[in-house]
Enzyme design. Structure first.
Site, short mmCIF file in Angstrom:
data_model
loop_
_atom_site.label_atom_id
_atom_site.label_comp_id
_atom_site.label_asym_id
_atom_site.label_seq_id
_atom_site.Cartn_x
_atom_site.Cartn_y
_atom_site.Cartn_z
N LEU A 17 87.09 0.01 20.50
CA LEU A 17 88.13 0.00 20.21
C LEU A 17 88.89 1.48 22.06
O LEU A 17 89.32 1.34 22.72
CB LEU A 17 89.06 0.79 19.27
CG LEU A 17 88.66 -0.77 18.19
CD1 LEU A 17 89.74 -0.01 17.03
CD2 LEU A 17 89.11 -1.40 18.95
N ASP A 59 81.29 16.40 19.32
CA ASP A 59 81.44 16.12 18.26
C ASP A 59 82.77 16.61 18.22
O ASP A 59 83.24 17.62 18.12
CB ASP A 59 80.70 16.65 17.48
CG ASP A 59 80.94 16.19 15.68
OD1 ASP A 59 82.24 15.97 15.90
OD2 ASP A 59 79.77 16.04 15.18
N VAL A 60 84.00 15.69 17.70
CA VAL A 60 85.72 15.91 17.44
C VAL A 60 85.20 16.63 16.05
O VAL A 60 86.74 17.62 16.01
CB VAL A 60 85.99 14.31 17.06
CG1 VAL A 60 85.99 13.13 17.97
CG2 VAL A 60 85.32 13.78 15.66
N CYS A 85 89.97 7.73 18.82
CA CYS A 85 89.74 6.59 18.86
C CYS A 85 88.04 6.28 17.18
O CYS A 85 88.11 6.40 16.92
CB CYS A 85 89.43 5.70 19.22
SG CYS A 85 90.42 5.42 20.02
N TYR A 162 87.04 6.35 2.72
CA TYR A 162 87.73 6.06 3.85
C TYR A 162 89.30 5.53 4.32
O TYR A 162 89.77 6.30 5.16
CB TYR A 162 87.56 4.80 4.23
CG TYR A 162 87.41 3.75 6.09
CD1 TYR A 162 87.22 4.63 6.74
CD2 TYR A 162 88.29 2.81 6.07
CE1 TYR A 162 87.05 4.22 8.38
CE2 TYR A 162 88.57 2.44 7.55
CZ TYR A 162 87.91 3.17 8.53
OH TYR A 162 88.16 2.43 9.77
N THR A 197 84.35 -5.04 17.06
CA THR A 197 83.79 -3.85 17.94
C THR A 197 82.42 -4.01 17.21
O THR A 197 81.80 -4.87 16.12
CB THR A 197 84.33 -3.12 17.84
OG1 THR A 197 83.92 -2.53 16.11
CG2 THR A 197 85.38 -2.79 17.30
#
Ligand code: NAD
Length: 256
Positions: A17, A59-60, A85, A162, A197
């Site tokens: 995405l 790395d976020v 994303c 999640y 994806t």
């Protein structure tokens, strides 16, 4: 808000995405920085797209790396658009079949990447956008778009970590929009259903068809381009703010 010449940063932009979003925003004339922990894919994509597209490894979940990536993006063009994303999944129930509890480690890991990583991108991105000049009559400076999931609303068996992480992203949407209203930054969230994806590409064709069969209309998996179109519309529609939009062909996930 105009996309042309706007600075944009897309986390998780090396795949799926995020990649479709990078391609769309670049095609519309934005100056895009791809942020991803996968340097090989991210660099290759930036090179393939060209047109000023940059790549920054981060790395976020890492404060310094994301700060450096935001600085890198802001040095190319005033930052206006941040699309978060980056994210990942994890399967595990509250208790396992043998009655043993879900491990805390993976739960914390998923919350860290999906929720705290999104917050990290949002707070650092918002800080950079707030330092730019307003660009429209409303005093608008930019927009932040986060990626949740339909699992925030209809989490399935085994999706506890999640769903919690994505529910947190939905929960941040309104307070973040309210926090950032004084500086003219809108905040929106997209909650995708089942999108085709690389993540879903790992499933055999039969499995993918079975997923598509449950979608009312259109009877197909979502395309990354469907996501990119919504990002484009959200950026351009200045009155859209503080809202989560499901992108799922009217799918409601069953328990399993
Ligand atoms: N594909 C779907 O059906 C679907 C459905 C609902 C929500 N989503 C969400 O959409 C987002 C994108 O998913 P996708 O399907 O494009 O997956 P993807 O695996 O194709 O892309 C995710 C990208 O994020 C990057 N990433 C992961 N962890 C990272 C980290 N800690 N720091 C930096 N980069 C990191 C990966 O390297 C990868 O390039 C995720 O947040 C996912 O939860 C996907």
């Amino acid at each position: 808000m105009q996309i042309e010449e706007a600075g944009a940063l897309v986390t998780g932009g090396a795949s799926g995405l995020g990649e479709a979003t990078v391609r769309r925003l670049t095609a519309r004339g934005a100056v895009v920085t791809i942020v991803d922990r996968d340097a090989e894919k991210g660099e290759a994509l930036a090179k393939e797209i060209g047109q000023g597209t940059q790549f920054a490894t981060a790395d976020v979940t890492d404060e310094d790396q994301v700060r450096a990536a935001v600085d890198h993006a802001a040095s190319a063009a005033p930052l206006r658009i941040v699309v978060n994303c980056a994210g990942l999944g994890w399967a595990g129930r509250v208790i396992n079949r043998d009655g043993s509890p879900h491990d805390l480690g993976p739960f914390q890991f998923v919350i860290n990447v999906n929720l705290i990583g999104t917050f990290n991108g949002m707070r650092l991105g918002a800080s950079a956008i707030s330092k730019t000049d307003p660009i429209n009559d409303d005093g608008g400076r930019g927009v932040i778009i986060n990626t949740a999931s339909v699992a925030a609303f209809d989490g399935q068996i085994g999706q506890i970590a999640y769903s919690a992480s994505k529910g947190g992203i939905v929960g941040m949407t309104l307070p973040a929009a309210r926090d950032l209203a004084p500086v003219g930054i809108r905040v929106l969230t997209i909650a995708p259903g089942t999108m085709d994806t690389p993540l879903l590409g790992l499933l055999p064709e039969e499995g993918r068809q079975a997923l598509a069969a449950n979608i009312p209309f259109p009877k197909r998996l979502g395309r990354p381009e469907d996501f990119a179109s919504l990002v484009e519309g959200m950026v351009e529609n200045d009155y859209l703010n503080g809202e989560t939009v499901r992108l799922d062909g009217a799918l409601r996930m069953p328990p399993k």
